[in-house]
Design a protein around this motif. Structure first.
Motif, short mmCIF file in Angstrom:
data_model
loop_
_atom_site.label_atom_id
_atom_site.label_comp_id
_atom_site.label_asym_id
_atom_site.label_seq_id
_atom_site.Cartn_x
_atom_site.Cartn_y
_atom_site.Cartn_z
N THR A 44 0.81 -1.23 0.00
CA THR A 44 0.00 0.00 0.00
C THR A 44 0.83 1.27 0.00
OG1 THR A 44 -1.89 -1.14 0.97
CG2 THR A 44 -1.83 1.25 1.20
N PRO A 45 1.90 1.41 0.81
CA PRO A 45 2.70 2.64 0.72
C PRO A 45 3.27 2.86 -0.69
CG PRO A 45 3.25 1.46 2.72
CD PRO A 45 2.35 0.57 1.92
N TRP A 46 3.65 1.78 -1.38
CA TRP A 46 4.15 1.91 -2.76
C TRP A 46 3.03 2.37 -3.69
CZ3 TRP A 46 9.13 2.03 -3.35
CH2 TRP A 46 9.94 1.38 -2.43
N ARG A 47 1.84 1.85 -3.47
CA ARG A 47 0.68 2.26 -4.28
C ARG A 47 0.37 3.72 -4.04
NH1 ARG A 47 -3.39 -1.18 -2.34
NH2 ARG A 47 -2.06 -2.87 -3.01
N TRP A 48 0.40 4.14 -2.77
CA TRP A 48 0.15 5.54 -2.44
C TRP A 48 1.20 6.45 -3.06
CZ3 TRP A 48 -0.70 4.85 3.53
CH2 TRP A 48 -1.98 4.31 3.76
N ALA A 49 2.45 5.98 -3.10
CA ALA A 49 3.55 6.79 -3.63
C ALA A 49 3.38 7.10 -5.11
CB ALA A 49 4.89 6.10 -3.39
#
Length: 83
Positions: A44-49
């Motif tokens: 999820t943090p990668w997706r948000w980035a």
């Protein structure tokens, strides 16, 4: 967490004498730490980035990408102001 401290220390030593004083005391968070912080999956943090609203990660070295804590806290503050 010890790896992050070691990398931060090495980064500080390699920039000694350069104009990076603000980064010398910067704290970094891994994707795992962000996932734990927000109780989301590891990806999820990668997706948000990929979205414009979430801070971009910083590549500290081969296989080591982290997010600046100060940018994460600023992002959290901006979300609180708009919520």
């Amino acid at each position: 967490m010890a790896r992050v401290d070691l990398l931060t220390s090495l980064l500080s030593e390699s920039t000694r004498g350069h104009e990076m004083k603000s980064d010398q005391t910067e704290k970094y968070l891994s994707a795992r730490e962000l996932a734990s912080r927000y109780q989301v999956s590891l990806v999820t943090p990668w997706r948000w980035a990929k979205k414009d609203s979430f801070p971009s990660p910083v590549k500290l070295g081969p296989g080591c990408t982290r997010w600046k804590l100060s940018e994460i806290e600023a992002w959290e503050a901006s979300r609180g102001a708009t919520a």
